[in-house]
Design a protein around this motif. Sequence first.
Motif, PDB file in Angstrom:
ATOM      1  N   ARG A  78       0.831  -1.212   0.000  1.00  0.00           N
ATOM      2  CA  ARG A  78       0.000   0.000   0.000  1.00  0.00           C
ATOM      3  C   ARG A  78       0.861   1.256   0.000  1.00  0.00           C
ATOM      4  O   ARG A  78       0.572   2.222  -0.689  1.00  0.00           O
ATOM      5  CB  ARG A  78      -0.932   0.037   1.218  1.00  0.00           C
ATOM      6  N   VAL A 101      -9.096   7.838  -6.274  1.00  0.00           N
ATOM      7  CA  VAL A 101      -9.860   6.588  -6.356  1.00  0.00           C
ATOM      8  C   VAL A 101      -9.193   5.481  -5.546  1.00  0.00           C
ATOM      9  O   VAL A 101      -9.858   4.732  -4.820  1.00  0.00           O
ATOM     10  CB  VAL A 101     -10.020   6.164  -7.842  1.00  0.00           C
ATOM     11  N   LEU A 102      -7.878   5.374  -5.641  1.00  0.00           N
ATOM     12  CA  LEU A 102      -7.172   4.310  -4.925  1.00  0.00           C
ATOM     13  C   LEU A 102      -7.038   4.613  -3.429  1.00  0.00           C
ATOM     14  O   LEU A 102      -7.171   3.717  -2.594  1.00  0.00           O
ATOM     15  CB  LEU A 102      -5.808   4.063  -5.565  1.00  0.00           C
ATOM     16  N   ARG A 105     -10.407   3.901  -1.669  1.00  0.00           N
ATOM     17  CA  ARG A 105     -10.626   2.469  -1.409  1.00  0.00           C
ATOM     18  C   ARG A 105      -9.859   2.021  -0.165  1.00  0.00           C
ATOM     19  O   ARG A 105     -10.389   1.342   0.701  1.00  0.00           O
ATOM     20  CB  ARG A 105     -10.207   1.670  -2.638  1.00  0.00           C
ATOM     21  N   ASP A 106      -8.595   2.433  -0.056  1.00  0.00           N
ATOM     22  CA  ASP A 106      -7.807   2.047   1.117  1.00  0.00           C
ATOM     23  C   ASP A 106      -8.336   2.694   2.398  1.00  0.00           C
ATOM     24  O   ASP A 106      -8.306   2.085   3.462  1.00  0.00           O
ATOM     25  CB  ASP A 106      -6.333   2.389   0.902  1.00  0.00           C
ATOM     26  N   LEU A 108     -11.486   3.418   3.008  1.00  0.00           N
ATOM     27  CA  LEU A 108     -12.686   2.660   3.381  1.00  0.00           C
ATOM     28  C   LEU A 108     -12.317   1.348   4.071  1.00  0.00           C
ATOM     29  O   LEU A 108     -12.922   0.971   5.078  1.00  0.00           O
ATOM     30  CB  LEU A 108     -13.548   2.384   2.147  1.00  0.00           C
ATOM     31  N   LEU A 109     -11.305   0.680   3.544  1.00  0.00           N
ATOM     32  CA  LEU A 109     -10.891  -0.583   4.163  1.00  0.00           C
ATOM     33  C   LEU A 109     -10.223  -0.363   5.520  1.00  0.00           C
ATOM     34  O   LEU A 109     -10.346  -1.199   6.409  1.00  0.00           O
ATOM     35  CB  LEU A 109      -9.964  -1.358   3.229  1.00  0.00           C
ATOM     36  N   TYR A 172      -8.879  -3.827  -7.639  1.00  0.00           N
ATOM     37  CA  TYR A 172      -8.690  -3.236  -6.311  1.00  0.00           C
ATOM     38  C   TYR A 172     -10.041  -2.974  -5.650  1.00  0.00           C
ATOM     39  O   TYR A 172     -10.267  -3.311  -4.493  1.00  0.00           O
ATOM     40  CB  TYR A 172      -7.916  -1.932  -6.510  1.00  0.00           C
ATOM     41  N   TRP A 173     -10.957  -2.370  -6.425  1.00  0.00           N
ATOM     42  CA  TRP A 173     -12.284  -2.084  -5.886  1.00  0.00           C
ATOM     43  C   TRP A 173     -13.135  -3.342  -5.754  1.00  0.00           C
ATOM     44  O   TRP A 173     -13.907  -3.471  -4.806  1.00  0.00           O
ATOM     45  CB  TRP A 173     -12.994  -1.023  -6.737  1.00  0.00           C
ATOM     46  N   GLY A 176     -12.068  -4.882  -2.662  1.00  0.00           N
ATOM     47  CA  GLY A 176     -12.627  -4.099  -1.555  1.00  0.00           C
ATOM     48  C   GLY A 176     -14.062  -4.500  -1.265  1.00  0.00           C
ATOM     49  O   GLY A 176     -14.465  -4.642  -0.108  1.00  0.00           O
ATOM     50  N   GLY A 177     -14.847  -4.707  -2.322  1.00  0.00           N
ATOM     51  CA  GLY A 177     -16.228  -5.175  -2.152  1.00  0.00           C
ATOM     52  C   GLY A 177     -16.280  -6.547  -1.498  1.00  0.00           C
ATOM     53  O   GLY A 177     -17.131  -6.805  -0.634  1.00  0.00           O
TER      54      GLY A 177
END
Length: 195
Positions: A78, A101-102, A105-106, A108-109, A172-173, A176-177
């Motif tokens: 990361r 965008v990237l 995502r990180d 959110l995780l 990646y997304w 994440g989902g």
Amino acid sequence: MSEQDAVSDRVLTIPNVISLARLIMVPVFAVLIVSGHDGWALIVLAVSGASDWLDGVLARRLGQVSRLGQMLDPAADRLFILVTLLGLAWRGSVPWWVVGVLVLRDALLLGLLGVLARHSYGPLPVHLAGKAGTFALLYAFPLLLLAAWHEPIGSVAYVLGWAFAWWGIALYWFAGGLYVVQARRLLARDGAGAA
């Protein structure tokens, strides 16, 4: 689970040393990319990508899978992705929305990890989609760096770099989902058990 796959609490393992070396390469890469030493930056990226593959293989083959390694390896990935993205965006090689965008995502995780930790869960196991997304992004970055070179290398690198980047972003997304779904199942099971 075989003895080879057992997760230990060991700190000093060959894979962990490799992951730590990859973390140390992050600021070296940042200086190289900002100062315009593209050749050396590409070498550091290539070594980082190879070491990312190597530490996982060695951890499994040597029976040195560790809790620290399970955190260190994705953290190094990361951090390398973030620093590379920032360097490429700063230089104008990628638009800033890709960074957003990237990073979103990180972020959110990271929030999801906090929720799981409050329920006494550790990090979720890495999905193949997440590994594939990271792999694609780590291929995209050196290619996008090469896109600034003269023809025909620049044109070919540009097309391949953006192909890998789009695949990486999508995977990646998607991963994440998958993590969100997995976390919801764990938390729902906890809720059902408490009822």
